[in-house]
Design a protein around this motif. Structure first.
Motif, PDB file in Angstrom:
ATOM      1  N   LEU A 200      -7.067  -1.328  -8.790  1.00  0.00           N
ATOM      2  CA  LEU A 200      -5.891  -1.840  -9.003  1.00  0.00           C
ATOM      3  C   LEU A 200      -4.580  -0.652  -9.663  1.00  0.00           C
ATOM      4  CD1 LEU A 200      -6.895  -4.426 -11.649  1.00  0.00           C
ATOM      5  CD2 LEU A 200      -6.451  -4.818  -9.023  1.00  0.00           C
ATOM      6  N   SER A 201      -3.933  -0.171  -8.172  1.00  0.00           N
ATOM      7  CA  SER A 201      -3.475   1.429  -8.024  1.00  0.00           C
ATOM      8  C   SER A 201      -1.907   0.982  -6.915  1.00  0.00           C
ATOM      9  CB  SER A 201      -3.720   2.829  -7.733  1.00  0.00           C
ATOM     10  OG  SER A 201      -4.311   2.240  -6.126  1.00  0.00           O
ATOM     11  N   PRO A 202      -0.915   1.827  -7.058  1.00  0.00           N
ATOM     12  CA  PRO A 202       0.174   1.115  -6.479  1.00  0.00           C
ATOM     13  C   PRO A 202      -0.378   1.729  -4.591  1.00  0.00           C
ATOM     14  CG  PRO A 202       0.564   2.845  -7.839  1.00  0.00           C
ATOM     15  CD  PRO A 202      -0.729   2.815  -8.135  1.00  0.00           C
ATOM     16  N   ILE A 203      -1.088   2.426  -4.008  1.00  0.00           N
ATOM     17  CA  ILE A 203      -1.976   2.370  -2.559  1.00  0.00           C
ATOM     18  C   ILE A 203      -2.495   1.377  -2.508  1.00  0.00           C
ATOM     19  CG2 ILE A 203      -4.054   3.784  -3.972  1.00  0.00           C
ATOM     20  CD1 ILE A 203      -1.676   4.557  -0.488  1.00  0.00           C
ATOM     21  N   THR A 204      -3.136   0.591  -3.544  1.00  0.00           N
ATOM     22  CA  THR A 204      -4.408  -0.422  -2.841  1.00  0.00           C
ATOM     23  C   THR A 204      -3.218  -1.555  -3.160  1.00  0.00           C
ATOM     24  OG1 THR A 204      -6.328  -0.129  -4.654  1.00  0.00           O
ATOM     25  CG2 THR A 204      -6.202  -1.781  -3.608  1.00  0.00           C
ATOM     26  N   ALA A 205      -2.439  -1.732  -3.749  1.00  0.00           N
ATOM     27  CA  ALA A 205      -1.129  -3.228  -3.702  1.00  0.00           C
ATOM     28  C   ALA A 205      -0.855  -2.473  -2.530  1.00  0.00           C
ATOM     29  CB  ALA A 205      -1.050  -2.891  -4.902  1.00  0.00           C
ATOM     30  N   ALA A 206       0.128  -1.402  -1.764  1.00  0.00           N
ATOM     31  CA  ALA A 206       0.375  -1.654  -0.966  1.00  0.00           C
ATOM     32  C   ALA A 206      -0.179  -1.503   0.215  1.00  0.00           C
ATOM     33  CB  ALA A 206       1.086   0.413  -0.756  1.00  0.00           C
ATOM     34  N   CYS A 207      -1.363  -1.622   0.475  1.00  0.00           N
ATOM     35  CA  CYS A 207      -2.838  -1.571   1.933  1.00  0.00           C
ATOM     36  C   CYS A 207      -2.714  -2.974   2.265  1.00  0.00           C
ATOM     37  CB  CYS A 207      -3.649  -0.832   1.638  1.00  0.00           C
ATOM     38  SG  CYS A 207      -4.005   1.144   1.699  1.00  0.00           S
ATOM     39  N   PHE A 208      -2.711  -3.619   0.758  1.00  0.00           N
ATOM     40  CA  PHE A 208      -2.811  -5.071   0.910  1.00  0.00           C
ATOM     41  C   PHE A 208      -1.686  -5.736   1.795  1.00  0.00           C
ATOM     42  CE2 PHE A 208      -7.458  -4.248  -0.867  1.00  0.00           C
ATOM     43  CZ  PHE A 208      -8.427  -5.014   0.128  1.00  0.00           C
ATOM     44  N   ASP A 209      -0.333  -5.311   0.503  1.00  0.00           N
ATOM     45  CA  ASP A 209       0.917  -5.598   1.748  1.00  0.00           C
ATOM     46  C   ASP A 209       1.387  -5.285   2.834  1.00  0.00           C
ATOM     47  OD1 ASP A 209       1.197  -7.043  -1.230  1.00  0.00           O
ATOM     48  OD2 ASP A 209       3.311  -5.516  -1.348  1.00  0.00           O
ATOM     49  N   ALA A 210       0.563  -4.154   3.254  1.00  0.00           N
ATOM     50  CA  ALA A 210       0.859  -4.024   5.068  1.00  0.00           C
ATOM     51  C   ALA A 210       0.604  -5.021   5.819  1.00  0.00           C
ATOM     52  CB  ALA A 210       0.821  -3.023   4.745  1.00  0.00           C
TER      53      ALA A 210
END
Length: 425
Positions: A200-210
């Motif tokens: 649970l970190s910004p990079i993970t959120a960004a990847c799955f958002d993409a």
């Protein structure tokens, strides 16, 4: 004669409860642990909900040095290993260290530690050339996922085979499967097996958002994870870990150990098709299920409960519904099926081990956890998905499945102690 692997200890760190009993209380009550993300500011992201663990490393027994050295994922794993070993009673037994092994799974390793350090070293991304002198002394360990397994090995004193299994979202099933194989082939007498992820970190959120895989249902976090529901719109990220103590069955029985269940079959397949896509017929998962059952010559009608992957995406839920029908035939319509991701989210590589731990507890207590939030069933998902409320149910054989990016499909069969007399094929 092939050696047989049994589960004698269970340790869990999961959203909604740290510890085996707290986790089972959440699952059996049908409560959800999904909420707005608090570990970082989720405002810039499409999906702003997750299943977080309320985890205090000091309260969990970790020393300040351990907390400083270990990424959150490693902390989860060590705490789980301690609980599992204590639960098993193996610590007081004369097992040679070289006969004790570790098989730990993780999909994304030390994501949180790596991102936190990159932010510091790059001055919040403003510097292309990072200044390594600002890094913590243990930064190299964050970059090498195998350090997660090493931390567990140090904790339990394991000097036998130690491995980190990273096969995406099936890592938690595959690591336990690897541990079972070590027992069966005689390479170890005891295996500390499981998986951990703290993504649970910004990079993970960004990847799955993409790729639009996670839910945008930010206004109702508690009900955002809805596997098999007509209105589902993506999965909810989670975090956590589970660790099992696996022992050779005869040795466990000689010492009078409590046995939660026996792992009697395990198989994996790949669809060789698409990084994130799934074929609608579920053939590869069905083949993994059939292979796992065939290893102990079990008929599909022997399966009493299925712990589904049940991520809550449109394609996954229909894919595995097709797989269950393909591999189990008409009996698929008679079997209770549920997804605990509806309550604890999808913790990537860790979730498979959390699900196997839940299966062991379900076998032990003869209770099927429910699929929370399932109020409007998808007509294409027309099996008995145990909506909303747990169910007392006689179980001798349980099937747990996983599906992961890259086309990984895994299936594991657990049995109540003494329920399946067999010689492996």
């Amino acid at each position: 004669m092939t050696k047989r692997a049994v589960i004698t200890g269970v340790g869990i760190v999961a959203p909604g409860g740290v510890g085996r009993e707290a986790a089972w209380d959440l699952l059996s009550s049908g409560r959800t642990a999904t909420r707005r993300i608090s570990l970082f500011d989720p405002a810039p992201f499409r999906s702003r909900v997750a299943a977080e663990v309320d985890f205090d490393p000091a309260a969990a027994g970790l020393t300040p040095r351990q907390v400083r050295r270990m990424d959150r994922a490693a902390q989860f794993a060590v705490v789980c290993a301690r609980e599992a070993v204590e639960d098993s009673g193996i610590a007081g037994e004369p097992v040679p260290p070289e006969r004790t092994a570790v098989a730990l799974g993780s999909a994304v390793g030390c994501t949180m530690g790596l991102e936190e350090e990159y932010v510091v070293l790059s001055d919040s991304g403003r510097r292309w050339l990072v200044d390594h002198s600002y890094g913590v002394p243990h930064l190299y360990g964050y970059m090498v996922p195998s350090t997660l397994a090493v931390e567990v090995a140090h904790e339990v004193g394991a000097e036998g085979p130690v491995a980190l299994i990273s096969t995406g979202c099936t890592s938690g099933l595959d690591s336990i499967g690897h541990g079972v194989q070590l027992i069966e082939e005689g390479s170890a007498d005891v295996v500390i097996a499981g998986a951990t992820d703290a993504p649970l970190s910004p990079i993970t959120a960004a990847c799955f958002d993409a790729i639009r895989a996670t839910t945008p249902n930010n206004d109702d976090p508690e009900h955002a994870s809805r596997p098999f529901d007509r209105d589902r719109d993506g999965f909810v990220l989670g975090e956590g870990a589970a660790v099992l103590v696996l022992e050779e069955k005869a040795a466990a029985e000689r010492r009078g150990a409590r046995i939660y269940g026996e792992i009697v079959g395990f198989a994996g397949r790949s669809n060789a098709f698409h990084m994130t896509g799934l074929k609608p017929d579920g053939r590869e998962m069905a083949e993994a299920i059939s292979s796992a059952l065939d290893q102990v010559k079990l008929d599909p009608t022997a399966v009493d409960y299925i712990n589904a992957h049940g991520s809550g995406t449109k394609q996954n839920d229909r894919h595995e519904t097709a797989a269950f029908k393909r591999s189990l035939g008409e009996h698929a319509r008679q079997i209770p099926v549920s997804s605990i991701k509806s309550m604890v989210g999808h913790s990537l590589g860790a979730i498979g081990s959390i699900e196997v731990a839940a299966c062991a507890l379900a076998l032990d207590r003869q209770v099927v956890p429910p699929t929370a939030n399932l109020k409007n069933p998808d007509p294409d998902c027309d099996l008995d998905y145990v909506p909303l409320v747990a169910r007392e149910h006689r179980m001798d054989v349980v099937l747990s499945v996983g599906s992961g990016f890259g086309g990984f499909q895994s299936a594991m069969v657990l049995a109540r102690p003494g329920a399946v007399p067999y010689e492996r094929s």
